[in-house]
Design an enzyme around this catalytic site. Structure first.
Site: not given
Ligand code: GLC
Ligand code: CA
Length: 560
Positions: A223, A284
């Site tokens: 993440d 991500e």
């Molecule tokens: C990423 C996740 C999102 C979350 C953020 C903070 O972007 O996909 O859903 O709010 O991280 O952890």
């Protein structure tokens, strides 16, 4: 003594049985896999409390196997105060009671082995919850053993240490007693950033991954990796002109708190741990260009195996030239390409690309696109049945805090996180209790049971294209060769592997089109096309001189 050692060895081997490393040609499993993201709150509710859970997921593995899914990425199911619906983790080595128990997770991993579905967890690396014992200890004084596990600083001129803002609104700093210092949070105040410059933090976090690998988890989706490191000088970020975001805050160029080079070396070390267990790391990874994306693969492909290509999700219209351009970029990456169309933070494909009248056709055409590109597709649950966003209509109904703060410009992400639509029963078969998030209004038509019975449904099209992809070496491995690159309406390409050539033709317009292909110019022999899959009525064989396409039609054929 010897025997007990052997027993320990045996126990650890069987507990961490990982998927096969590679196929006969040396391709690791994740290159040919179809990944599927599950938002656990919204997939299936086994105990009827209105919130999805692990047993619910377990009960649907046979469906996912039927569809052709090889791996599921489960959004965070760890214990959490749920300030950001699980992205605020208070214990990385357990399961939130709302979702079940560790035993349920073990069972899910075990069923996954039977159904040949690998389990990928979501590793929130940048921050923990402010209720995590690490943070509670860190906040207790300026000199406790974990005092330096988060980013703490004294204020400046009666305010926070600098001008950094939270991506969820307001200053990224919060003052806390008894330390009487500010801590840094790039996301909500309930999500304090870990201090990755502290080797003890790195070790603790790396050990979390080992702990799960030993339980049989096949990898992680990482993440928000680009926020892992901050410049220790804490210099102010420069303002980005006079731009304001949905919360009314000044927008800054986040050069001192995002995408710092240290992140790459830390991820490369995390990859070394993954390699000990033959695990896969998905990122991500929000990138502006291919150079940035390539950096996430690592200088010698020693970083993330699957950094997500989000540039693809930024194409917000059905446009052959736009998709052609982005595919060419992504196909040129140093590692294995990754295709993503949406997720729990992005509007659903169905309404992002739909025009209100051809949405089903467009949904099928896009499935025909990203299941036939060279690389690994990551689906989002419900996409395969044409689920659409169901956004809150009133601010009182918003649950996602960014929607509460940003309303009406930013409605939050509830709309893309609604319950999976299984059948025509109450609450779409998701739960007998009132679901935590309302079911989409058109579930009676768009649901798994109804669509399984209809040979022309979006669902059966997905199933067909996935099956084709998995059985066709050209679709799995073939080179991507763009065709008719001046065509503004029809996107076409070959996937070419050894002497096999598959032609993919996607009509990205609302009109009928006739197209022809000169494959000899590409060094490919063959005059006719034998249909493999087509989203409209078409002859079994066509000549390459004339292929007729229906509006938003997808046509996939073997060149002969
Ligand atoms: C990423 C996740 C999102 C979350 C953020 C903070 O972007 O996909 O859903 O709010 O991280 O952890
Ligand atoms: Ca950080």
């Amino acid at each position: 003594m010897r025997l007990s050692l052997l027993l320990i060895l045996f126990a650890s081997l069987s507990a961490s049985a990982q998927p096969k490393q590679a196929d006969a040609e040396g391709h690791p499993w994740w290159q040919h896999a179809v990944f599927y993201e599950i938002y656990p709150r919204s997939f299936a509710d086994s105990n009827n409390d209105g919130i999805g859970d692990l047993r619910g997921i377990n009960s649907k593995l046979d469906y996912l196997h039927w569809l052709g899914v090889d791996a599921i990425w489960i959004s965070p199911m760890f214990p959490s105060p749920q300030v950001d619906f699980g992205y605020d983790v208070s214990d990385y080595e357990n399961v939130d009671p709302v979702y079940g128990t560790l035993a349920d997770m073990d069972q899910l991993i075990g069923s996954g082995k039977k159904e040949k579905i690998n389990i990928i967890l979501d590793f929130v690396v940048n921050h923990t919850s402010d209720k995590h014992p690490w943070f509670i200890e860190s906040a207790s004084s300026r000199n406790n053993p974990k005092a330096d596990w988060y980013i703490w600083r004294d204020g400046k001129d009666g305010g926070p240490p600098n001008n950094w803002t939270s991506t969820f609104g307001g200053s990224a700093w919060k003052m806390l007693s008894p330390r009487n210092q500010y801590y840094y949070h790039y996301f909500y105040a309930g999500q304090p950033d870990l201090n990755w410059r502290n080797p003890a933090v790195e070790k603790a976090m790396f050990d979390v991954t080992r702990w799960w690998y030993k339980r049989g988890v096949a990898g992680f989706r990482l993440d928000a990796v680009d926020t892992m490191f901050e410049d220790p000088s804490l210099k102010d970020n420069p303002p980005d002109d006079n731009k304001k975001n949905a919360y009314g805050d000044q927008v800054y160029n986040e050069i001192y708190n995002k995408k710092l080079p240290e992140m790459h070396t830390a991820l490369q070390r995390l990859r070394k741990v993954a390699d000990e267990y033959n695990a896969v790391l998905i990122g991500e990874t929000w990138t502006k260009n291919i150079k940035e994306l390539n950096e996430y693969y690592g200088p010698v492909l020693n970083e993330l195996q699957l950094p997500m290509n989000f540039m693809f999700t930024q194409i917000n219209k059905v446009s052959a030239p736009e998709f052609r351009k982005q595919i060419a970029f992504a196909d040129s990456v140093s590692g294995w390409p990754v295709w993503v169309l949406s997720n729990h933070d992005i509007r659903r494909v169905y309404d992002r690309y739909g025009n209100g009248k051809d949405n089903d056709k467009i949904a099928k055409m896009l499935a025909g696109l990203y299941m036939t590109l060279r690389g690994t597709p990551i689906m989002y649950y419900g996409e395969e049945i044409g689920m659409e966003n169901n956004d809150p209509k009133r601010v009182e109904d918003v649950m996602d805090p960014i929607g509460k703060l940003g309303w009406p410009k930013e409605k939050g992400r509830d709309g893309e996180r609604t319950p999976m639509q299984w059948n025509t029963n109450t609450n779409a078969g998701f739960s007998t209790a009132k679901p935590w998030n309302p079911v989409g209004p058109r579930y009676a038509q768009y649901n798994v049971a109804t669509e399984q019975k209809d040979p022309n449904s979006i669902l059966n099209w997905y199933k067909q294209v996935i099956a084709l992809r998995k059985s066709n070496p050209a679709l799995l491995e073939g080179k991507y060769i763009p065709l008719n690159e001046d065509d503004d309406n029809v996107l076409a390409y070959l996937r070419s592997y050894k002497d096999q050539n598959v032609l993919v033709v996607l009509n990205m317009s609302g009109e009928q089109h006739k197209v022809k292909f000169d494959l000899a110019a590409k060094g490919v022999k063959g005059k006719s096309a034998k249909t493999l899959a087509v989203s409209f009525k078409a002859p079994a064989t066509s000549t390459l001189d004339s292929i007729s396409l229906e509006p938003y039609g997808a046509y996939i054929a073997q060149v002969e």
